[in-house]
Scaffold this motif. Structure first.
Motif, short mmCIF file in Angstrom:
data_model
loop_
_atom_site.label_atom_id
_atom_site.label_comp_id
_atom_site.label_asym_id
_atom_site.label_seq_id
_atom_site.Cartn_x
_atom_site.Cartn_y
_atom_site.Cartn_z
N GLU A 112 -69.47 49.57 71.04
CA GLU A 112 -69.92 49.06 72.44
C GLU A 112 -69.17 49.65 73.53
N SER A 113 -68.02 49.37 73.46
CA SER A 113 -67.24 49.69 74.74
C SER A 113 -65.59 49.82 74.19
N ARG A 114 -64.90 50.39 75.16
CA ARG A 114 -63.50 50.80 74.91
C ARG A 114 -62.89 49.40 75.19
N VAL A 115 -61.57 49.18 74.54
CA VAL A 115 -60.87 48.15 74.78
C VAL A 115 -59.32 48.42 74.67
N LYS A 116 -58.51 47.76 75.29
CA LYS A 116 -57.16 48.03 75.34
C LYS A 116 -56.24 46.75 74.49
N PHE A 117 -55.36 47.16 73.43
CA PHE A 117 -54.80 46.21 72.72
C PHE A 117 -53.60 45.48 73.48
N VAL A 118 -53.66 44.27 73.48
CA VAL A 118 -52.53 43.49 74.29
C VAL A 118 -51.54 42.99 73.25
N GLU A 119 -51.98 42.30 72.19
CA GLU A 119 -50.90 41.79 71.19
C GLU A 119 -51.57 41.39 69.89
N VAL A 121 -52.18 38.86 66.77
CA VAL A 121 -52.32 37.22 66.60
C VAL A 121 -51.87 37.46 65.18
N ASP A 122 -50.80 36.24 65.01
CA ASP A 122 -50.24 36.47 63.73
C ASP A 122 -51.10 35.87 62.44
N LYS A 123 -51.70 36.76 61.86
CA LYS A 123 -52.29 36.71 60.56
C LYS A 123 -51.98 37.32 59.40
N LYS A 124 -51.49 36.68 58.38
CA LYS A 124 -50.87 37.45 57.39
C LYS A 124 -51.96 38.26 56.70
N GLU A 125 -53.16 37.61 56.22
CA GLU A 125 -54.24 37.96 55.43
C GLU A 125 -55.22 38.91 55.96
N PHE A 126 -55.20 39.09 57.42
CA PHE A 126 -56.31 40.09 57.88
C PHE A 126 -55.37 40.52 59.28
N TYR A 127 -56.07 41.56 59.94
CA TYR A 127 -55.70 41.67 61.04
C TYR A 127 -56.41 41.04 62.46
N MET A 128 -55.63 40.42 63.29
CA MET A 128 -56.48 40.01 64.52
C MET A 128 -55.57 40.32 65.70
N ALA A 129 -56.31 40.63 66.69
CA ALA A 129 -55.51 40.91 68.26
C ALA A 129 -56.18 40.28 69.40
N LYS A 130 -55.19 40.29 70.35
CA LYS A 130 -55.69 39.91 71.53
C LYS A 130 -55.94 41.38 72.31
N TYR A 131 -57.13 41.44 73.08
CA TYR A 131 -57.50 42.65 73.64
C TYR A 131 -58.16 42.41 75.08
N GLU A 132 -58.33 43.69 75.82
CA GLU A 132 -58.95 43.34 77.15
C GLU A 132 -59.91 44.53 77.12
N ASP A 133 -61.16 44.25 77.81
CA ASP A 133 -62.00 45.47 78.10
C ASP A 133 -61.47 46.57 79.12
N ILE A 134 -62.00 47.61 78.81
CA ILE A 134 -61.66 48.72 79.61
C ILE A 134 -62.76 48.93 80.25
N PHE A 135 -63.17 48.86 81.67
CA PHE A 135 -64.35 49.15 82.51
C PHE A 135 -64.17 50.55 83.21
N CYS A 136 -65.43 51.20 82.86
CA CYS A 136 -65.22 52.61 83.29
C CYS A 136 -66.44 52.73 84.20
N GLU A 137 -66.10 53.24 85.66
CA GLU A 137 -67.08 53.36 86.66
C GLU A 137 -68.01 54.58 86.49
N ILE A 138 -69.40 54.29 86.44
CA ILE A 138 -70.24 55.51 86.34
C ILE A 138 -70.67 55.79 87.52
#
Length: 140
Positions: A112-119, A121-138
């Motif tokens: 759907e879109s590009r994102v940037k990894f922020v940090e 989120v501590d979950k031992k059984e699966f991967y979870m992350a905070k992220y922000e959208d990367i907006f591209c101007e067309i």
């Protein structure tokens, strides 16, 4: 309504928190070994690692969206986060899943879109992350 306005509305409707004055979202993610996908692309990926399969299951239980971040080395089975992944990735919608005979899972994704990894989120059984959208101007 412009594409940017649609994306901003989507940001405000999703799971958000505030980080440094900016809205952060969280989602399960999958570190990919050899796959880079771009917005608008539909592609299959294959999952075999327990933690990535659990990340997929978590996405399927919520909104069918998963983050994808490319690993810096495809030789690592258990990448260290965030050091072993690139910070620019993508958010994709899970369209279909199928269990294969070798116990891997084939997942059909639509980026759907590009994102940037922020940090992470501590979950031992699966991967979870905070992220922000990367907006591209067309532009024309």
């Amino acid at each position: 309504m412009t594409i940017a306005e649609i994306d901003v509305r989507r940001v405000l409707e999703n799971n958000t928190s505030t980080y440094g004055g900016m809205k952060m979202k969280t989602a399960p993610f999958i570190p990919t070994k050899d796959v880079i996908i771009f917005p608008g692309i539909i592609t299959p990926i294959y999952l075999g690692r327990d933690k990535t399969i659990k990340s997929l299951e978590k996405a399927l239980l919520s909104d069918n969206k998963v983050l994808l971040f490319l690993q810096k080395s495809n030789k690592k089975e258990n990448p260290e986060i965030p050091g072993d992944i690139y910070e620019t990735g993508a958010i994709a919608k899970v369209l279909q899943t199928a269990k294969m005979p070798d116990n891997t899972i084939k997942v059909l994704l639509e980026c759907e879109s590009r994102v940037k990894f922020v940090e992470t989120v501590d979950k031992k059984e699966f991967y979870m992350a905070k992220y922000e959208d990367i907006f591209c101007e067309i532009t024309d």
